[in-house]
Design a protein around this motif. Sequence first.
Motif, mmCIF file in Angstrom:
data_model
loop_
_atom_site.group_PDB
_atom_site.id
_atom_site.type_symbol
_atom_site.label_atom_id
_atom_site.label_comp_id
_atom_site.label_asym_id
_atom_site.label_seq_id
_atom_site.Cartn_x
_atom_site.Cartn_y
_atom_site.Cartn_z
ATOM 1 N N ALA A 153 5.972 -28.464 -70.002
ATOM 2 C CA ALA A 153 7.220 -27.905 -70.527
ATOM 3 C C ALA A 153 8.265 -28.999 -70.719
ATOM 4 C CB ALA A 153 7.742 -26.839 -69.568
ATOM 5 N N ARG A 154 9.001 -28.899 -71.810
ATOM 6 C CA ARG A 154 10.164 -29.758 -72.018
ATOM 7 C C ARG A 154 11.368 -29.035 -71.425
ATOM 8 N NH1 ARG A 154 8.434 -34.232 -71.734
ATOM 9 N NH2 ARG A 154 7.020 -32.900 -70.523
ATOM 10 N N LEU A 155 12.134 -29.725 -70.630
ATOM 11 C CA LEU A 155 13.146 -29.090 -69.798
ATOM 12 C C LEU A 155 14.537 -29.138 -70.419
ATOM 13 C CD1 LEU A 155 12.045 -30.576 -66.348
ATOM 14 C CD2 LEU A 155 11.337 -28.413 -67.394
ATOM 15 N N ARG A 156 15.318 -28.142 -70.053
ATOM 16 C CA ARG A 156 16.745 -28.122 -70.362
ATOM 17 C C ARG A 156 17.465 -28.755 -69.175
ATOM 18 N NH1 ARG A 156 17.088 -21.874 -70.469
ATOM 19 N NH2 ARG A 156 15.758 -22.367 -68.682
ATOM 20 N N VAL A 157 18.121 -29.880 -69.397
ATOM 21 C CA VAL A 157 18.711 -30.667 -68.318
ATOM 22 C C VAL A 157 20.232 -30.637 -68.426
ATOM 23 C CG1 VAL A 157 18.830 -32.951 -67.236
ATOM 24 C CG2 VAL A 157 16.685 -32.192 -68.317
ATOM 25 N N ALA A 158 20.877 -30.207 -67.356
ATOM 26 C CA ALA A 158 22.340 -30.227 -67.295
ATOM 27 C C ALA A 158 22.773 -31.551 -66.674
ATOM 28 C CB ALA A 158 22.848 -29.059 -66.461
ATOM 29 N N GLY A 218 11.452 -36.004 -74.771
ATOM 30 C CA GLY A 218 11.505 -34.679 -75.372
ATOM 31 C C GLY A 218 12.312 -33.658 -74.619
ATOM 32 N N HIS A 219 12.951 -34.047 -73.513
ATOM 33 C CA HIS A 219 13.798 -33.116 -72.765
ATOM 34 C C HIS A 219 15.180 -33.044 -73.425
ATOM 35 C CE1 HIS A 219 10.708 -33.018 -69.694
ATOM 36 N NE2 HIS A 219 10.725 -34.337 -69.643
ATOM 37 N N ARG A 220 15.850 -31.912 -73.281
ATOM 38 C CA ARG A 220 17.174 -31.723 -73.871
ATOM 39 C C ARG A 220 18.234 -31.863 -72.790
ATOM 40 N NH1 ARG A 220 17.565 -26.204 -75.575
ATOM 41 N NH2 ARG A 220 19.118 -25.754 -73.981
ATOM 42 N N VAL A 221 19.169 -32.766 -72.990
ATOM 43 C CA VAL A 221 20.205 -33.046 -71.994
ATOM 44 C C VAL A 221 21.568 -32.667 -72.559
ATOM 45 C CG1 VAL A 221 21.237 -34.792 -70.495
ATOM 46 C CG2 VAL A 221 18.809 -34.972 -71.137
ATOM 47 N N GLU A 222 22.342 -31.896 -71.785
ATOM 48 C CA GLU A 222 23.688 -31.497 -72.179
ATOM 49 C C GLU A 222 24.633 -31.709 -71.009
ATOM 50 O OE1 GLU A 222 23.659 -27.456 -73.457
ATOM 51 O OE2 GLU A 222 22.186 -27.774 -75.043
ATOM 52 N N SER A 223 25.809 -32.249 -71.288
ATOM 53 C CA SER A 223 26.818 -32.451 -70.252
ATOM 54 C C SER A 223 27.450 -31.124 -69.852
ATOM 55 C CB SER A 223 27.906 -33.409 -70.737
ATOM 56 O OG SER A 223 27.384 -34.693 -70.972
ATOM 57 N N ARG A 251 24.212 -22.022 -58.158
ATOM 58 C CA ARG A 251 22.944 -21.497 -58.676
ATOM 59 C C ARG A 251 23.102 -20.922 -60.086
ATOM 60 N NH1 ARG A 251 19.834 -17.459 -55.246
ATOM 61 N NH2 ARG A 251 18.292 -17.989 -56.843
ATOM 62 N N SER A 252 24.312 -20.509 -60.452
ATOM 63 C CA SER A 252 24.502 -19.949 -61.798
ATOM 64 C C SER A 252 24.226 -20.983 -62.878
ATOM 65 C CB SER A 252 25.930 -19.410 -61.949
ATOM 66 O OG SER A 252 26.875 -20.476 -61.978
ATOM 67 N N ALA A 253 24.305 -22.266 -62.537
ATOM 68 C CA ALA A 253 24.007 -23.315 -63.522
ATOM 69 C C ALA A 253 22.566 -23.242 -63.992
ATOM 70 C CB ALA A 253 24.296 -24.691 -62.925
ATOM 71 N N PHE A 254 21.685 -22.713 -63.163
ATOM 72 C CA PHE A 254 20.267 -22.654 -63.521
ATOM 73 C C PHE A 254 19.923 -21.458 -64.404
ATOM 74 C CE2 PHE A 254 20.462 -25.010 -59.460
ATOM 75 C CZ PHE A 254 20.005 -26.233 -59.941
ATOM 76 N N GLU A 255 20.923 -20.655 -64.745
ATOM 77 C CA GLU A 255 20.684 -19.577 -65.710
ATOM 78 C C GLU A 255 20.463 -20.148 -67.106
ATOM 79 O OE1 GLU A 255 24.044 -17.010 -65.324
ATOM 80 O OE2 GLU A 255 23.585 -16.490 -63.223
ATOM 81 N N GLY A 256 21.046 -21.323 -67.370
ATOM 82 C CA GLY A 256 20.888 -21.916 -68.687
ATOM 83 C C GLY A 256 20.133 -23.234 -68.705
ATOM 84 N N TYR A 257 19.792 -23.736 -67.517
ATOM 85 C CA TYR A 257 19.140 -25.044 -67.415
ATOM 86 C C TYR A 257 18.037 -25.001 -66.360
ATOM 87 C CZ TYR A 257 23.231 -26.502 -70.032
ATOM 88 O OH TYR A 257 24.197 -26.609 -70.992
ATOM 89 N N ASP A 258 17.051 -25.867 -66.554
ATOM 90 C CA ASP A 258 15.940 -25.954 -65.603
ATOM 91 C C ASP A 258 16.262 -26.870 -64.439
ATOM 92 O OD1 ASP A 258 13.962 -24.402 -67.194
ATOM 93 O OD2 ASP A 258 14.250 -26.046 -68.619
ATOM 94 N N VAL A 259 16.952 -27.975 -64.731
ATOM 95 C CA VAL A 259 17.325 -28.933 -63.681
ATOM 96 C C VAL A 259 18.731 -29.459 -63.965
ATOM 97 C CG1 VAL A 259 14.950 -29.662 -63.201
ATOM 98 C CG2 VAL A 259 16.325 -30.942 -64.846
ATOM 99 N N ILE A 260 19.356 -29.965 -62.910
ATOM 100 C CA ILE A 260 20.632 -30.653 -63.018
ATOM 101 C C ILE A 260 20.398 -32.124 -62.709
ATOM 102 C CG2 ILE A 260 22.945 -30.923 -62.053
ATOM 103 C CD1 ILE A 260 22.892 -27.948 -61.343
ATOM 104 N N LEU A 261 20.919 -32.993 -63.561
ATOM 105 C CA LEU A 261 20.854 -34.440 -63.347
ATOM 106 C C LEU A 261 22.237 -34.969 -62.987
ATOM 107 C CD1 LEU A 261 19.792 -37.407 -63.660
ATOM 108 C CD2 LEU A 261 20.284 -37.167 -66.111
ATOM 109 N N SER A 262 22.276 -35.817 -61.970
ATOM 110 C CA SER A 262 23.487 -36.560 -61.628
ATOM 111 C C SER A 262 23.032 -37.860 -60.980
ATOM 112 C CB SER A 262 24.353 -35.763 -60.642
ATOM 113 O OG SER A 262 23.748 -35.744 -59.350
#
Length: 468
Positions: free
Chosen positions: A254-259, A289-294, A368-379
Amino acid sequence: MKHVHSFADDCLGDLDAVGLAASIASGAISAAEAARAALARIDAVEPRLSAVAVDDRERALARAEADDFTGVFAGVPSLIKNNTDFAGIPTLHGSAAVANVPARADEAVTRELVGTGLNILGASTMPAFGLTATTEFADRPPTRNPWDTDYSCGASSGGAAALVAAGAVPIAHANDGGGSIRIPAAACGLVGLKPTRGRVAQAKQMHGLPIDLVSNGVVTRSVRDTAHYYADLERQREVASLPPIGLVEGPGRARLRVALINTPLTGRLLDDDTDRELAATVELLESLGHRVESVPMPVDRSYIAQFTDYWALLAFGIDRMGGRSVGKGFDRSRLDPFTKGLSAAFLKHFYRLPASVMGLKRATARFRSAFEGYDVILSPTLAHAVPEIGYLAPDGDFDEIFARLVDYVAFTPANNSSGTPAITLPLGRSANGLPLGMHFSADLGGERTLLELAFELEAARPFARIQD
């Protein structure tokens, strides 16, 4: 740089724990040979690192000679962090205030640890009661970073991280109440996964508290060692309330949605090194191929005071009820200045505790609400590069040291209060060559996603080796 490592042309070579266990299982080497080689490596670096709290080599060698280990790491030498009871070793918590009395029995976490087959050579160092983010002391030499001994190795699992990074052992026990697996792993260039709350047996010191902050785990040099460790824990004890991790052996499809969170909760800017390496990690993710959004930090700045109040409660409990929490013989007069200062801070604001506990619980839902739109959080794992020894010294001015600590450890605590899993990976380097960790969080039970991503990133950007 003052590099210190013990990698050598011996039976350990540069094997990770999985590789070493395979050599022992095949008969290429014995558990006793592995133990003796690890002890020789410890002896080679210990005078410069000061990473061993308690030496238990005689019993470890006897166990190795008996060679009756079972588990994925059967016969692999390791150490236990010195805040976890291992029968026969004093649990000293990094403090002169604790009596030097051997533990009578293993605690539940220890039974899981040794159930993987690890042979415990002794106990690793930690700062007093694990309350700070550097393994330094008011009354003894600091534990030093093997990448450069002028710098901190992080904390509170600092001795474990220093010894694994230096090549003395391939894997070591660690635990994490605010980042204490991930912080030293980031400082020393290792993999450090804090599991979901409940994935591992509860730490003894968390019994009866309103929020269980502490998760136990390991620090390793390879993703596969961490993956095999948690798979073997599931062999020992199934956790019905969480989805199984299983044995992760490579990247996921899977390609992940990354916050992306690139601003600490304190509001301060990242230092140049951390900002540069975070941007490079984003570029790497997108190239795969992962999608990263701030996104903004999911919790607000009130979280800092709330977590601080709860953190200070732990120090106050040690200060005022140490005999109950760490055993008979506790000598309050020998507490270090930082523990005393944190206890005093609690007493000053004790009336805020009920509201702070409720605030931390509300913050869990927001995080945890951040994971409603993203698979992982990056920092980043930490808000700035590893500091020199002395910058966070526990005998410095408390208010100044505490302010520095809050600035440094700005990203990791939210996973402890929320119970969510997070992993640090050694994907960056500072301008002076020290490791910089990148931090990935997932929702409850999401360790498999983190490990699959970690395998992919390790393959795409192999981790720097201290011996190179």
